[in-house]
Scaffold this motif. Structure first.
Motif, PDB file in Angstrom:
ATOM      1  N   SER A  76       0.824  -1.208   0.000  1.00  0.00           N
ATOM      2  CA  SER A  76       0.000   0.000   0.000  1.00  0.00           C
ATOM      3  C   SER A  76       0.853   1.251   0.000  1.00  0.00           C
ATOM      4  O   SER A  76       1.928   1.305   0.602  1.00  0.00           O
ATOM      5  CB  SER A  76      -0.970  -0.002   1.180  1.00  0.00           C
ATOM      6  OG  SER A  76      -0.264  -0.192   2.365  1.00  0.00           O
TER       7      SER A  76
ATOM      8  N   ASN B 235       0.340   5.832  -1.128  1.00  0.00           N
ATOM      9  CA  ASN B 235      -0.645   6.870  -1.402  1.00  0.00           C
ATOM     10  C   ASN B 235      -0.402   7.464  -2.772  1.00  0.00           C
ATOM     11  O   ASN B 235       0.731   7.572  -3.227  1.00  0.00           O
ATOM     12  CB  ASN B 235      -0.572   7.959  -0.339  1.00  0.00           C
ATOM     13  CG  ASN B 235      -1.267   7.536   0.932  1.00  0.00           C
ATOM     14  OD1 ASN B 235      -2.494   7.464   0.964  1.00  0.00           O
ATOM     15  ND2 ASN B 235      -0.495   7.196   1.940  1.00  0.00           N
TER      16      ASN B 235
ATOM     17  N   GLN C 216      -2.161  10.493  -5.792  1.00  0.00           N
ATOM     18  CA  GLN C 216      -3.176  11.481  -6.128  1.00  0.00           C
ATOM     19  C   GLN C 216      -4.007  10.916  -7.270  1.00  0.00           C
ATOM     20  O   GLN C 216      -3.463  10.501  -8.294  1.00  0.00           O
ATOM     21  CB  GLN C 216      -2.498  12.792  -6.548  1.00  0.00           C
ATOM     22  CG  GLN C 216      -3.401  14.000  -6.459  1.00  0.00           C
ATOM     23  CD  GLN C 216      -3.693  14.380  -5.015  1.00  0.00           C
ATOM     24  OE1 GLN C 216      -2.963  13.977  -4.106  1.00  0.00           O
ATOM     25  NE2 GLN C 216      -4.765  15.129  -4.811  1.00  0.00           N
TER      26      GLN C 216
ATOM     27  N   ASN D  90      -6.483  12.599  -2.844  1.00  0.00           N
ATOM     28  CA  ASN D  90      -5.399  11.732  -2.429  1.00  0.00           C
ATOM     29  C   ASN D  90      -5.992  10.535  -1.727  1.00  0.00           C
ATOM     30  O   ASN D  90      -6.823  10.673  -0.840  1.00  0.00           O
ATOM     31  CB  ASN D  90      -4.478  12.499  -1.474  1.00  0.00           C
ATOM     32  CG  ASN D  90      -3.166  11.773  -1.279  1.00  0.00           C
ATOM     33  OD1 ASN D  90      -3.124  10.776  -0.556  1.00  0.00           O
ATOM     34  ND2 ASN D  90      -2.109  12.236  -1.939  1.00  0.00           N
TER      35      ASN D  90
ATOM     36  N   ARG E 178      -5.474   6.160  -0.478  1.00  0.00           N
ATOM     37  CA  ARG E 178      -4.609   5.023  -0.213  1.00  0.00           C
ATOM     38  C   ARG E 178      -4.793   4.027  -1.359  1.00  0.00           C
ATOM     39  O   ARG E 178      -5.913   3.629  -1.686  1.00  0.00           O
ATOM     40  CB  ARG E 178      -5.064   4.416   1.111  1.00  0.00           C
ATOM     41  CG  ARG E 178      -4.182   3.329   1.662  1.00  0.00           C
ATOM     42  CD  ARG E 178      -4.780   2.923   3.031  1.00  0.00           C
ATOM     43  NE  ARG E 178      -4.048   1.795   3.574  1.00  0.00           N
ATOM     44  CZ  ARG E 178      -2.899   1.927   4.223  1.00  0.00           C
ATOM     45  NH1 ARG E 178      -2.372   3.129   4.392  1.00  0.00           N
ATOM     46  NH2 ARG E 178      -2.273   0.869   4.690  1.00  0.00           N
TER      47      ARG E 178
ATOM     48  N   GLY F  36     -10.257   3.955  -0.081  1.00  0.00           N
ATOM     49  CA  GLY F  36      -9.079   3.660  -0.886  1.00  0.00           C
ATOM     50  C   GLY F  36      -9.447   3.043  -2.228  1.00  0.00           C
ATOM     51  O   GLY F  36     -10.630   2.905  -2.557  1.00  0.00           O
TER      52      GLY F  36
END
Lengths: 266, 451
Positions: free
Chosen positions: B145, B147, B149, B158, B160, B242
């Protein structure tokens, strides 16, 4: 006539701290079925103690007490309660009616403690009892809606409802005026004439006069046991009809402490 | 003077001089005196009638118990509700899961922080996936995982980004609201496809037409193939906020997560699902042994560079904590119930004193000590019972109102209700005994003369 009450050498001693108070010092008498007896005596004479013993509210320190063939003296507490319920009808000076209950409910109360009777039968018998004392019209009244004399009649109806062997009245006229007292004593006389054994505890000669026999208690002993007719015929200096001294009157209403030495000198 | 002998002799003589049958009759009658007496329904009626005679006092006294029971019931319902919602949000991530993270376990002294070194690799996951080394595992899913944009048209956010394999939804109990989850084939091919979390989908595509659209991440274009159904549970990094892409796509194209050592890629976690809840413990030790072998670490675990988190033990800890909290709240509420009981005792003592003459009269008329005792016990029991029942209603109403407001989840239960009611009755009984006994033991003579 058969014997209703048989008292033999009854004594009752109270222990208050280290001091022993001999309220009764040995009293013996018999009362036959159907008699009307007045017990008299000044305050502190043991008269109330004797009434408590006769009423099975208390048991003697020594001696024997038989009521309607039952030996009471050493009965256990629950049995004493049962004897009070079945054998004795109490009438008190202060009526002792339950304020929130109607006359009918008040009269039916002893039957509830007897047990075994359904509610409607209890009320039926209470109604009969109220009619017997002349209050058939006021069964649903609360005590405060009745006059003093009527309240005492309700109390008598309550005493009669269990068909007791003995009606025990403790100063029944103490809270009533003269005329109402006379009416009430008339009622008790009627009940006695119809066969009820009545024992009356009083300090008023006018009330005691309705009885046929007088037991006079003084200093814990039976002083006299005479027919009332004789009691007032004899010009005895201790005759109860003589006006009481101011000190004695004050003591009766509870304003003076009971002083034993005073009584001895009197 | 033989004052002691005299009464005895006379007592013996007196009945004999009477009718000879008298003693037998008397004995029979004495037997009979034990019979009868007032029944409890009548006594209960008397108790209720005295409570009715003083309605304000009755209500105020019962109020103490009412508040106590209401707070016990409401707090237990809220506590159990919170527990249920926490449990639900933990198990929403999937059942029977073990999660391997890089970094040493924290128990047994100070160790390096979790995740200090990126020591888990794709090769480790492949070793665990070998059914011979971890036979109790049903699925092994390495996950990465990071992050990124996300841009879709004029909207961006933004989020995850999780790189995962095709088993992800079955492992984490996720279902798809729209479309499909990507396949093993997509993973092998490092395809540019993405599955959006429920909140991300609504934020990036407010019109709800996300399926088939393009989303840009780190300068690359991804096709939306599916949207996850909302998993509800808020905490623990909900996937609702996410997106998920194929693991190989994430490792090779999106984040370039090549491992520091060896010819492999780093992964963030390896999630293992045990075949059943009974096999979790076995699977856990198999995973540890397999990883130590794979990484050439001491077999006693002293040099572990990873830790295995057992979801069941987290659940047990959290459950225990919330249970403790619930019990703690209920205990505080029970104290208020106790105070209510003291209120009952206070009023009953006052009542016994006020009704001394009535008690004397009842005794003179034939009430036994037990009858008086029962009458007053019934009164305190009725006070606590009525207070308890009304408290039950009020507490349930409060709990339902809290539940309806949506602030907290609540769970009413029969056993909590019975517990509170039973406790209220026990309090009434306990605090009623002393006043009832003092009433029963009153001497009728002094009671009748009481002013």
């Amino acid at each position: 006539m058969s014997i209703m009450i048989s008292a033999r050498d009854l004594t009752r001693t109270y222990q208050t701290g280290d001091i022993e108070v001999h309220a009764l010092r040995g009293v013996s008498f018999d009362i036959q079925r159907g008699e009307f007896v007045a017990i008299m005596g000044p305050s502190g004479s043991g008269k109330s103690t004797l009434m408590n013993l006769i009423g099975c509210l208390d048991t003697p320190t020594s001696g024997s007490y038989t009521l309607d063939g039952l030996e009471i003296d050493q009965l256990e507490k629950p049995l004493l309660a049962a004897v009070r319920n079945r054998k004795i009808g109490f009438v008190f000076q202060q009526f002792h009616l339950l304020a929130r209950n109607s006359a009918l409910e008040n009269v039916a109360l002893p039957l509830a403690y007897r047990g075994g009777l359904p509610a409607d039968e209890r009320l039926e018998r209470a109604a009969e009892s109220l009619e017997r004392v002349g209050l058939g019209e006021r069964m649903d009244h609360k005590p405060q809606e009745l006059s003093g004399g009527q309240q005492q009649r309700v109390a008598i109806a309550r005493a009669l409802v269990t068909r007791p062997a003995l009606l025990l009245a403790d100063e029944p006229t103490g809270a009533l005026d003269t005329r109402t007292s006379e009416e009430l004593m008339g009622l008790l006389t009627d009940l006695n004439r119809s066969g009820m054994t009545v024992v009356l505890v009083t300090h008023e000669p006018d009330v005691a006069r309705y009885a046929r026999r007088l037991l006079e208690i003084r200093d814990g002993l039976l002083q006299r046991d005479v027919p009332t007719a004789e009691a007032w015929a004899a010009q005895d200096p201790h005759a109860p009809h003589l006006p009481a001294s101011p000190v004695e009157r004050a003591r009766r209403v509870g304003r003076l402490p009971v002083a034993r030495h005073w009584r001895r000198s009197a | 003077m033989s004052t002691h002998e005299q009464p005895l002799r006379r007592a013996e003589v007196a009945p004999a001089t009477e009718a000879p049958a008298a003693p037998d009759i008397a004995a029979e009658e004495e037997e009979d005196l034990w019979e009868g007496g007032i029944g409890w329904p009548e006594t209960l009626g008397m108790s209720l009638s005295s409570l009715r005679a003083n309605p304000l006092r009755t209500v105020l006294t019962a109020l103490g118990v009412l508040i106590g029971v209401a707070s016990v019931v409401a707090l237990l319902a809220i506590g159990r509700g919170s527990q249920a919602s926490i449990t639900a949000s933990i198990t929403a991530n999937g059942a029977n899961l073990l999660t391997v993270r890089p970094g040493a376990p924290s128990s047994g002294g100070v160790r390096g922080a979790v995740g200090e070194s990126s020591s888990l690799t794709l090769a480790d996951a492949e070793a665990l996936a070998n059914p011979q080394s971890v036979p109790d595992a049903a699925f092994v899913s390495p996950e990465y995982s990071g992050n990124a944009q996300l841009v879709a048209g004029s909207l961006n956010l933004n989020a995850r980004v999780t790189g995962a394999t095709a088993v992800y939804p079955s492992l984490h109990n996720n279902t798809l609201a729209e479309g499909v989850f990507f396949s093993d084939e997509d993973n092998r091919a490092s395809a540019n496809v993405v599955v959006l979390g429920a909140n991300v989908a609504t934020n990036l595509f407010p019109a709800g037409d996300s399926l088939g659209q393009q989303v840009r991440m780190n300068g690359q274009s991804f096709r939306v193939v599916g949207v996850l159904a909302s998993s509800g549970g808020g905490g623990f990094g909900s996937i609702d906020d996410g997106v998920i892409v194929p693991l190989n796509t994430a490792l090779r194209k999106l984040f370039g997560a090549r491992a520091a050592v060896g010819n492999s890629f780093s992964v963030s976690t390896i999630v293992i699902q045990a075949a059943s809840s009974d096999q979790i413990d076995a699977a856990l030790s198999e995973v540890e042994i397999a990883l130590r072998n794979q990484k050439d670490l001491p077999l006693d675990g002293s040099g572990d560079t990873f830790s295995v988190i057992n979801q069941a033990s987290i659940l047990a800890t959290v459950t225990q904590t919330t249970q403790m909290l619930t019990l703690f709240l209920a205990a505080i509420a029970a104290i208020s119930l106790l105070v209510g009981g003291i209120g009952i005792m206070n009023i009953m003592l006052v009542s016994v004193r006020e009704r001394t003459r009535e008690i004397g009269l009842r005794k003179a008329l034939g009430a036994r000590e037990g009858d008086i005792m029962l009458q007053f016990l019934f009164e305190s029991l009725a006070l606590s019972g009525v207070g308890g029942l009304l408290g039950l209603a009020l507490g349930s109403a409060i709990a339902l109102a809290v539940g309806a407001s949506g602030v907290m989840q609540v769970q009413l239960s029969l056993d909590a209700a019975l517990l509170a009611l039973g406790f209220a009755l026990a309090v009434g009984l306990f605090f009623g005994i002393a006043p009832a006994r003092s009433a029963a033991r009153l001497d009728p003579i002094t009671a009748l003369r009481y002013e």
